[in-house]
Design a protein around this motif. Structure first.
Motif, short mmCIF file in Angstrom:
data_model
loop_
_atom_site.label_atom_id
_atom_site.label_comp_id
_atom_site.label_asym_id
_atom_site.label_seq_id
_atom_site.Cartn_x
_atom_site.Cartn_y
_atom_site.Cartn_z
N ALA A 34 0.84 -1.21 0.00
CA ALA A 34 0.00 0.00 0.00
C ALA A 34 0.87 1.26 0.00
N ASN A 35 1.94 1.25 0.80
CA ASN A 35 2.83 2.41 0.86
C ASN A 35 3.60 2.58 -0.45
N TYR A 36 3.98 1.47 -1.08
CA TYR A 36 4.69 1.57 -2.35
C TYR A 36 3.78 2.19 -3.41
N ILE A 37 2.53 1.82 -3.44
CA ILE A 37 1.58 2.40 -4.40
C ILE A 37 1.51 3.92 -4.19
N ARG A 38 1.49 4.34 -2.94
CA ARG A 38 1.45 5.78 -2.66
C ARG A 38 2.77 6.45 -3.05
N TRP A 39 3.89 5.73 -2.90
CA TRP A 39 5.18 6.27 -3.34
C TRP A 39 5.18 6.48 -4.85
N VAL A 40 4.68 5.51 -5.60
CA VAL A 40 4.60 5.66 -7.05
C VAL A 40 3.72 6.84 -7.42
N GLU A 92 -7.45 0.81 -0.85
CA GLU A 92 -7.53 2.23 -0.48
C GLU A 92 -6.40 3.01 -1.16
N ALA A 93 -5.20 2.43 -1.20
CA ALA A 93 -4.07 3.10 -1.85
C ALA A 93 -4.29 3.21 -3.35
N LEU A 94 -4.84 2.17 -3.97
CA LEU A 94 -5.13 2.23 -5.40
C LEU A 94 -6.21 3.27 -5.71
N ALA A 95 -7.19 3.39 -4.83
CA ALA A 95 -8.23 4.41 -5.01
C ALA A 95 -7.63 5.82 -4.95
N ASP A 96 -6.71 6.03 -4.01
CA ASP A 96 -6.02 7.33 -3.93
C ASP A 96 -5.19 7.57 -5.19
N PHE A 97 -4.57 6.51 -5.71
CA PHE A 97 -3.73 6.63 -6.90
C PHE A 97 -4.51 7.16 -8.09
N VAL A 98 -5.68 6.58 -8.38
CA VAL A 98 -6.42 6.98 -9.59
C VAL A 98 -7.11 8.31 -9.43
N LYS A 99 -7.14 8.85 -8.23
CA LYS A 99 -7.72 10.18 -8.05
C LYS A 99 -6.75 11.29 -8.45
N LYS A 100 -5.48 10.94 -8.62
CA LYS A 100 -4.46 11.93 -8.94
C LYS A 100 -4.36 12.17 -10.44
N LYS A 101 -4.26 13.42 -10.82
CA LYS A 101 -4.10 13.79 -12.22
C LYS A 101 -2.78 13.23 -12.76
N GLY A 102 -2.81 12.73 -13.97
CA GLY A 102 -1.60 12.23 -14.61
C GLY A 102 -1.21 10.83 -14.21
N GLY A 483 11.47 -2.52 3.86
CA GLY A 483 10.91 -1.86 5.05
C GLY A 483 9.41 -1.70 4.94
N ASP A 484 8.95 -0.48 5.26
CA ASP A 484 7.50 -0.24 5.21
C ASP A 484 7.03 0.24 3.85
N GLY A 485 7.94 0.32 2.89
CA GLY A 485 7.55 0.68 1.53
C GLY A 485 7.49 2.16 1.25
N THR A 486 7.83 2.99 2.21
CA THR A 486 7.73 4.43 2.01
C THR A 486 8.98 5.03 1.38
N GLY A 487 10.09 4.30 1.45
CA GLY A 487 11.35 4.82 0.93
C GLY A 487 11.56 4.49 -0.53
N LYS A 488 12.65 5.05 -1.08
CA LYS A 488 12.99 4.80 -2.47
C LYS A 488 13.42 3.35 -2.63
N PRO A 489 12.90 2.65 -3.64
CA PRO A 489 13.27 1.25 -3.84
C PRO A 489 14.77 1.08 -4.06
#
Length: 498
Positions: A34-40, A92-102, A483-489
């Protein structure tokens, strides 16, 4: 206007396998995902970014469904998965993703989530992620016909496909899936008996799922067509009865071979010998140690396990055949039961498994990211030279290969747990004893906690592929999300295309 969508960055993950109830789930790092999806989603705020879920997003084969494909209960099954607290954060993270422009979300069909091809399931996903937001809904694309997803990043053409399209065990019959969709839209149903599954689906539903209730980790073993099948037979000889199923499953695999040739090509089917993968036999599945045990240690030239099975099958099917222990007890598996259990009793179950694992993993290149495995060979042979980056999944085994000529191949691996046997674990009976104890415990929690020689039994390896435009070059990377997926891969390998 380009015929393909163009992005500044494309991020690809596959084989998430959301499905199954607690205790039957093989995806563990859900919060990390979920955190990685938000990072992307946060990359290139003013640019265009795509996230490709490259097949096996769901795992309906881990669900309690009638038959081999969820038809009438497809939306109920996927709703249960999305609502499961183990997976809901991902949605929930995917839903936030598609709400973003671009941002663009692409969902590619695999072989464990064929229900995504049904219009009702696509409407469910659209509703879950975007509601009535038309702009958000427009940012979601489906690829469910076996064509994969093609896009542009800078001057590079990128092709993403799950990879089962060239796998005779696990090919999808896309034309039949379209027929099911037409029935559903017309208010008709499909009886379970009308759907004949591929060999891989039969293996999961008829063999692996039952074993998984006792040995929850069986899905984590690679290579699955030898180590997993053979391990279950050695750990629980009563599973020798499943050899009876293997005959018809292997036969279906061979029939599948005739359907996967050039599936990715627009040129149609080619002769089998030109592009086909070699046949797989029961002997190859079980390995020399187990096969020798089944054959009773007979001399060279003695019947192979396949010969024995076919002979038993022929006798069993003959009208009026006399009942014998071999066909009365297990059908085609009776003789194998006697010989296999005798062999295991003679050497000890733990030593039998250690020897078998050494067979299956000898000269093993499973985790070599440069290994040109069958999926690599067959997909690259089917894809045109105009494609610069090819990204697959399916095997759960990450790859990063320079094909030459500024062309590159990646496999995005998986997000589920994977188990890896080291040489030190298999060295001798003493070193294997704690490993065997962990395996026979059967529980996923025990496997998750197990460490041998300071090394975790379960690999912590969540893989992704990114392809991005940077300073006039297109850079492809195989990465690990940690880790928790919030950092750079963390970059494992990268290639820059001028």
């Amino acid at each position: 206007m380009s015929e393909f969508p163009a992005y500044d960055e494309v991020h690809v993950i596959s084989d998430i396998h959301m499905g199954g109830k607690p205790g039957f789930q093989i995806l563990r790092e859900t919060q990390r995902l979920a955190n990685y999806i938000r990072w992307v989603a946060a990359q290139r705020p003013e640019g265009r970014v795509a996230l490709v879920l490259n097949g096996d997003v769901f795992d309906t084969l881990a669900e309690d469904i009638r038959g081999y494909v969820a038809v009438d209960e497809a939306t109920a099954t996927l709703t249960r998965i999305m609502d499961d607290k183990s997976f809901s954060g991902i949605w929930e993270a995917l839903a936030d993703f598609v709400k973003k422009k671009g941002r663009t979300l692409v969902i590619v069909i695999g072989n464990h989530d064929i229900e995504v091809s049904f219009p009702s399931v696509q409407r469910l996903i659209l509703s879950r992620l975007a509601g009535e937001d038309l702009l958000a809904r427009a940012r979601i694309e489906f690829s469910t016909t076996g064509a994969g997803h093609t896009c542009l990043v800078g001057n590079a053409r990128v092709f993403c496909t799950h990879g089962n399209e060239v796998d005779a065990w696990n090919y999808n019959r896309y034309e039949d899936l379209a027929k099911v969709a037409r029935r559903l839209n017309a208010g008709r149903s499909l009886e379970p008996s009308e759907w004949y599954p591929n060999a891989g689906t039969r293996m999961v539903k008829e063999v692996m799922n039952e074993v998984k209730r006792r040995y929850a980790w069986i899905d984590l073993l690679k290579p699955e067509t030898s180590a997993a099948v053979g391990t279950l037979v050695v750990l629980d000889p009563s599973q020798a009865a499943k050899i009876n199923s293997l005959l018809s499953i292997l036969g279906e695999r061979q029939r599948g071979s005739g359907q996967v040739d050039q599936r990715l090509s627009a040129e149609g089917f080619q002769p089998r010998q030109a592009t086909g993968a070699p046949a797989i036999t029961v002997d190859q599945l079980l390995g020399p140690n187990v096969s020798a045990g089944i054959q009773g240690g007979g001399p060279a030239g003695a019947q192979t396990a396949d010969d024995m099975l076919l002979a038993a099958e022929k006798g069993f099917k003959q009208p009026g055949a006399r009942a014998t222990p071999a066909n009365e007890t297990l059908g085609t598996g009776g003789l194998i039961w006697d010989r296999l259990t005798g062999w295991i009793t003679g050497v000890g179950k733990d030593e039998a498994l250690r020897r078998a694992l050494k067979d299956w993993l000898a000269d093993d290149k499973t985790f070599d990211i440069t290994d040109q495995d069958d999926t690599y060979k067959q997909v690259t042979a089917s894809v045109g030279a105009s494609t610069d980056f090819i990204v697959t999944g399916h095997t759960h085994l990450e790859r990063a290969i320079d094909m030459g000529g500024s062309r590159y191949y990646f496999n995005s691996g998986t997000w589920i747990r994977l188990m890896r046997f080291s040489d030190a674990m298999l060295k001798d009976a003493a070193s294997f004893k704690p490993v065997y104890e962990a395996l026979t415990d059967g529980g996923m929690e025990t496997i998750d906690k197990a460490k041998f020689g300071g090394e975790s039994f379960v690999m912590d390896q969540a893989s992704a592929v990114s392809i991005s435009l940077e300073d006039g070059k297109v850079v492809g990377r195989l990465t690990h999300i940690e880790g928790d997926g919030t950092g750079k891969p963390r970059v494992i390998e990268q290639f820059a295309r001028p």
